[in-house]
Design a protein around this motif. Structure first.
Motif, PDB file in Angstrom:
ATOM      1  N   ASN A  79       4.863   5.534  -2.178  1.00 27.74           N
ATOM      2  CA  ASN A  79       3.761   4.306  -1.143  1.00 27.74           C
ATOM      3  C   ASN A  79       2.770   4.370  -2.115  1.00 27.74           C
ATOM      4  O   ASN A  79       2.748   4.998  -2.981  1.00 27.74           O
ATOM      5  CB  ASN A  79       3.448   5.636  -0.032  1.00 27.74           C
ATOM      6  CG  ASN A  79       3.270   4.782   1.126  1.00 27.74           C
ATOM      7  OD1 ASN A  79       4.013   3.733   0.858  1.00 27.74           O
ATOM      8  ND2 ASN A  79       1.878   5.575   2.407  1.00 27.74           N
ATOM      9  N   PRO A  80       2.053   3.563  -2.360  1.00 27.88           N
ATOM     10  CA  PRO A  80       0.721   3.494  -2.983  1.00 27.88           C
ATOM     11  C   PRO A  80      -0.128   4.060  -3.339  1.00 27.88           C
ATOM     12  O   PRO A  80       0.182   5.302  -2.657  1.00 27.88           O
ATOM     13  CB  PRO A  80       0.185   1.917  -2.285  1.00 27.88           C
ATOM     14  CG  PRO A  80       0.780   1.788  -1.092  1.00 27.88           C
ATOM     15  CD  PRO A  80       1.484   3.280  -0.567  1.00 27.88           C
ATOM     16  N   CYS A 118       4.100  -0.027   0.211  1.00 27.63           N
ATOM     17  CA  CYS A 118       3.909   0.214   1.856  1.00 27.63           C
ATOM     18  C   CYS A 118       5.486   0.094   2.390  1.00 27.63           C
ATOM     19  O   CYS A 118       5.224  -0.244   3.627  1.00 27.63           O
ATOM     20  CB  CYS A 118       3.164   0.576   2.619  1.00 27.63           C
ATOM     21  SG  CYS A 118       2.792  -0.730   1.939  1.00 27.63           S
ATOM     22  N   GLU A 136       5.703   6.851   5.421  1.00 22.53           N
ATOM     23  CA  GLU A 136       4.963   5.280   5.793  1.00 22.53           C
ATOM     24  C   GLU A 136       4.705   5.027   6.637  1.00 22.53           C
ATOM     25  O   GLU A 136       5.748   4.576   7.745  1.00 22.53           O
ATOM     26  CB  GLU A 136       4.852   4.939   4.965  1.00 22.53           C
ATOM     27  CG  GLU A 136       4.374   3.593   5.407  1.00 22.53           C
ATOM     28  CD  GLU A 136       2.971   3.603   5.230  1.00 22.53           C
ATOM     29  OE1 GLU A 136       2.213   4.605   4.785  1.00 22.53           O
ATOM     30  OE2 GLU A 136       2.735   2.538   6.385  1.00 22.53           O
ATOM     31  N   SER A 138       3.901   2.454   9.036  1.00 22.58           N
ATOM     32  CA  SER A 138       4.096   1.389   9.286  1.00 22.58           C
ATOM     33  C   SER A 138       5.454   0.747   8.529  1.00 22.58           C
ATOM     34  O   SER A 138       6.665   0.975   9.783  1.00 22.58           O
ATOM     35  CB  SER A 138       3.384   0.779   8.503  1.00 22.58           C
ATOM     36  OG  SER A 138       3.484   0.298   7.609  1.00 22.58           O
ATOM     37  N   GLY A 284      -2.989  -7.989   2.900  1.00 22.08           N
ATOM     38  CA  GLY A 284      -2.282  -7.530   2.735  1.00 22.08           C
ATOM     39  C   GLY A 284      -1.331  -5.916   3.104  1.00 22.08           C
ATOM     40  O   GLY A 284      -1.485  -4.890   2.109  1.00 22.08           O
ATOM     41  N   CYS A 285      -2.037  -4.963   4.138  1.00 19.69           N
ATOM     42  CA  CYS A 285      -1.767  -4.259   4.982  1.00 19.69           C
ATOM     43  C   CYS A 285      -0.186  -4.522   6.007  1.00 19.69           C
ATOM     44  O   CYS A 285      -1.182  -4.980   6.764  1.00 19.69           O
ATOM     45  CB  CYS A 285      -3.106  -3.895   5.466  1.00 19.69           C
ATOM     46  SG  CYS A 285      -2.836  -2.032   6.506  1.00 19.69           S
ATOM     47  N   PRO A 286       0.639  -4.343   6.428  1.00 19.44           N
ATOM     48  CA  PRO A 286       1.231  -3.688   4.796  1.00 19.44           C
ATOM     49  C   PRO A 286       1.468  -4.890   4.113  1.00 19.44           C
ATOM     50  O   PRO A 286       1.247  -5.824   4.239  1.00 19.44           O
ATOM     51  CB  PRO A 286       2.420  -3.455   5.755  1.00 19.44           C
ATOM     52  CG  PRO A 286       1.632  -3.254   7.248  1.00 19.44           C
ATOM     53  CD  PRO A 286       1.017  -4.060   7.492  1.00 19.44           C
ATOM     54  N   HIS A 287       1.934  -4.233   3.106  1.00 17.57           N
ATOM     55  CA  HIS A 287       2.023  -4.890   1.455  1.00 17.57           C
ATOM     56  C   HIS A 287       2.839  -6.599   1.893  1.00 17.57           C
ATOM     57  O   HIS A 287       3.542  -5.993   3.020  1.00 17.57           O
ATOM     58  CB  HIS A 287       2.774  -3.883   0.813  1.00 17.57           C
ATOM     59  CG  HIS A 287       1.871  -3.305  -0.305  1.00 17.57           C
ATOM     60  ND1 HIS A 287       2.300  -2.505  -1.266  1.00 17.57           N
ATOM     61  CD2 HIS A 287       0.525  -2.781  -0.284  1.00 17.57           C
ATOM     62  CE1 HIS A 287       1.652  -1.899  -2.066  1.00 17.57           C
ATOM     63  NE2 HIS A 287       0.134  -2.467  -1.018  1.00 17.57           N
ATOM     64  N   CYS A 342      -2.988   0.634  -2.142  1.00 16.95           N
ATOM     65  CA  CYS A 342      -3.845   0.448  -0.905  1.00 16.95           C
ATOM     66  C   CYS A 342      -5.557   0.023  -0.672  1.00 16.95           C
ATOM     67  O   CYS A 342      -5.433   1.456  -1.204  1.00 16.95           O
ATOM     68  CB  CYS A 342      -3.346   1.201  -0.343  1.00 16.95           C
ATOM     69  SG  CYS A 342      -3.712   1.861   1.552  1.00 16.95           S
ATOM     70  N   ILE A 344      -7.010   1.214   1.579  1.00 11.67           N
ATOM     71  CA  ILE A 344      -7.077   2.201   2.729  1.00 11.67           C
ATOM     72  C   ILE A 344      -7.131   3.718   1.854  1.00 11.67           C
ATOM     73  O   ILE A 344      -8.750   4.435   1.826  1.00 11.67           O
ATOM     74  CB  ILE A 344      -6.022   2.476   3.784  1.00 11.67           C
ATOM     75  CG1 ILE A 344      -7.400   1.282   5.288  1.00 11.67           C
ATOM     76  CG2 ILE A 344      -6.447   3.330   4.853  1.00 11.67           C
ATOM     77  CD1 ILE A 344      -7.877   0.887   5.298  1.00 11.67           C
ATOM     78  N   LYS A 362      -4.357  -2.163  10.868  1.00 12.34           N
ATOM     79  CA  LYS A 362      -4.735  -1.025  10.901  1.00 12.34           C
ATOM     80  C   LYS A 362      -5.645  -1.183   9.504  1.00 12.34           C
ATOM     81  O   LYS A 362      -6.250  -0.012   9.962  1.00 12.34           O
ATOM     82  CB  LYS A 362      -3.017  -1.087  10.283  1.00 12.34           C
ATOM     83  CG  LYS A 362      -3.537   0.218   9.412  1.00 12.34           C
ATOM     84  CD  LYS A 362      -1.637   0.423   8.800  1.00 12.34           C
ATOM     85  CE  LYS A 362      -1.644   1.576   8.602  1.00 12.34           C
ATOM     86  NZ  LYS A 362      -0.113   2.621   8.153  1.00 12.34           N
TER      87      LYS A 362
HETATM   88 FE1  F3S Z   1       0.348   0.181   3.107  1.00 14.43          FE
HETATM   89 FE2  F3S Z   1      -2.154   0.827   2.726  1.00 14.43          FE
HETATM   90 FE3  F3S Z   1      -1.730  -0.417   5.131  1.00 14.43          FE
HETATM   91  S1  F3S Z   1      -0.730   2.218   2.419  1.00 14.43           S
HETATM   92  S2  F3S Z   1       0.202   0.052   5.838  1.00 14.43           S
HETATM   93  S3  F3S Z   1      -1.649  -1.156   3.085  1.00 14.43           S
HETATM   94  S4  F3S Z   1      -3.191   1.467   5.291  1.00 14.43           S
END
Ligand code: F3S
Length: 390
Positions: A79-80, A118, A136, A138, A284-287, A342, A344, A362
């Protein structure tokens, strides 16, 4: 739980401490969930790579495993981490960089692929019906629901142990009888964009807990929108899988209805401020996939990123390398395509970021707590309208 002779030898320590401890983790987990055996997996994906969330004690455990010759037996991705070395590395204190790099070094020593994403399925798509041990959430929902692979939502240690043993306990989502839908969701409104798919996921996650829904009434579905839906479902609930726009073959099941008002309220709650000039606009969440980066580059339209705003697009190195022309376009406008990280689990507070605008439900859900930031939740088009001037 039944163990083969070979597995018993591993459990008894004949193949060293690293294999023994990993086997013990898997057997303990299997016993907890009444698994009867271990089954081979085709890949493992480990979360808990960022030093910010991992901390020192787990990092020491990784170091001990690597020192004891722990080696991944299957394709194992990561994961990131907590920052992009190229863009953000020099903006962070040296001790953070060193701790993070040391974690990556241990994983690499154990044969993990430095994927740092991710969305490992963009690097290599798992086969339909293949068994995985992914951590992960997601990616777990995406693998089960969109790719047709079979994985539980692993924790960091169990995915790590599965990578080193090459197997996982046979329970939960690895068993066909546990993959049946048990609730029907009827969406009574048209979803207009990826952010609304995310809002639907946040809303449903709270209601569904660990149920497996059939979601009916979704229009204009795409893999990117399903990725947002799945990531959000796993954010507020323990949902590991969903079906969409299909019929249940037999039996009556519970039904819930989602109205436009439910999604409007959820979207509004995901914004904590109406700030019109956020410090960071983040996609870019998820990437991001290659297609998403292509779309963003197209929408930038040679305009410039507003002064005082940072614009980040997060993806994996693998995808970035394949998106060279789009990356150039985004960078020419003043944006950054960041890899390996990531937001977050990054050090945004240390970078002085107090307001984050995003199209990811997310991120919008977690950022107020994990990044101590105000959030503005909006679809991609609106995020770009806010980012760009000229
Ligand atoms: Fe990926 Fe981080 Fe979002 S791991 S799913 S970018 S919270």
């Amino acid at each position: 739980m039944y163990l083969t002779k070979e597995e018993e030898r591993t459990y008894d320590g004949e193949y060293g401490w690293a294999n023994q401890i990993c086997m013990k983790i898997l057997v303990r987990l299997g016993e907890l969930f009444n698994a009867t055996r271990l089954i081979p997996i085709s890949s493992a994906h480990v979360a808990g790579v960022s030093y910010k969330t991992l901390g020192d004690a787990p990092a020491e455990f990784l170091q001990a495993l690597a020192k004891a010759d722990g080696k991944a037996k299957v394709r194992a991705t990561l994961n990131p981490q907590s920052f992009d070395p190229e863009y953000l590395g020099r903006r962070l204190p040296k001790h953070i960089r060193e701790k993070q790099l040391n974690i990556l070094k241990q994983f690499e020593k154990m044969g993990f692929t430095r994927s740092l994403t991710c969305t490992p399925y963009y690097l290599e798509k798992p086969k339909r019906d293949s068994h995985l041990a992914w951590a992960e959430s997601s990616a777990v929902v995406y693998a089960n629901s969109v790719l047709g692979a079979w994985t539980n939502r692993e924790g960091g240690p169990s995915a790590l142990a599965a990578a080193i043993i090459g197997k996982t306990p046979d329970y939960g989502m690895h068993r066909a009888e546990n993959r049946q839908s048990n609730i029907l969701v009827d969406v009574k409104t048209s979803l207009r964009n990826e952010a609304e798919f995310g809002a639907l996921g946040i809303y449903l996650g709270k209601i569904l807990e660990d149920k497996i829904p059939i979601i009916q009434g979704l229009n204009d579905v795409s893999e990117v929108k399903l990725k947002q839906l799945g990531a959000a479902l796993a954010t507020t609930g323990m949902v590991n899988m969903f079906y969409h726009n299909t019929r249940r073959e037999r039996g009556e099941i519970e039904k819930i209805i989602v109205e436009a008002e439910d999604l409007k309220r959820t979207s509004e709650e995901l914004s904590t401020t109406a700030e019109v000039k956020p410090d960071l606009v983040f996609i870019g969440c998820p990437h991001c996939s290659l297609d998403e980066i292509r779309k963003i580059a197209g929408l930038m339209d040679d305009k410039k990123v507003r002064a005082g705003t940072e614009f980040w697009v997060c993806t994996s190195c693998y995808v970035k390398e394949r998106a060279e022309d789009y990356v150039k376009k985004i960078e020419k406008s003043g944006g950054c395509v960041l890899t390996d990280m990531c937001t977050i689990v990054s050090w945004t507070e240390t970078l002085g970021i107090k307001t984050i605008m995003t199209n990811s439900a997310k991120t919008a859900y977690y950022a107020p707590t994990l990044n101590k930031a105000e959030t503005v939740f909006a679809p991609l088009k609106q995020c770009l309208d806010t980012t760009l001037e000229g």
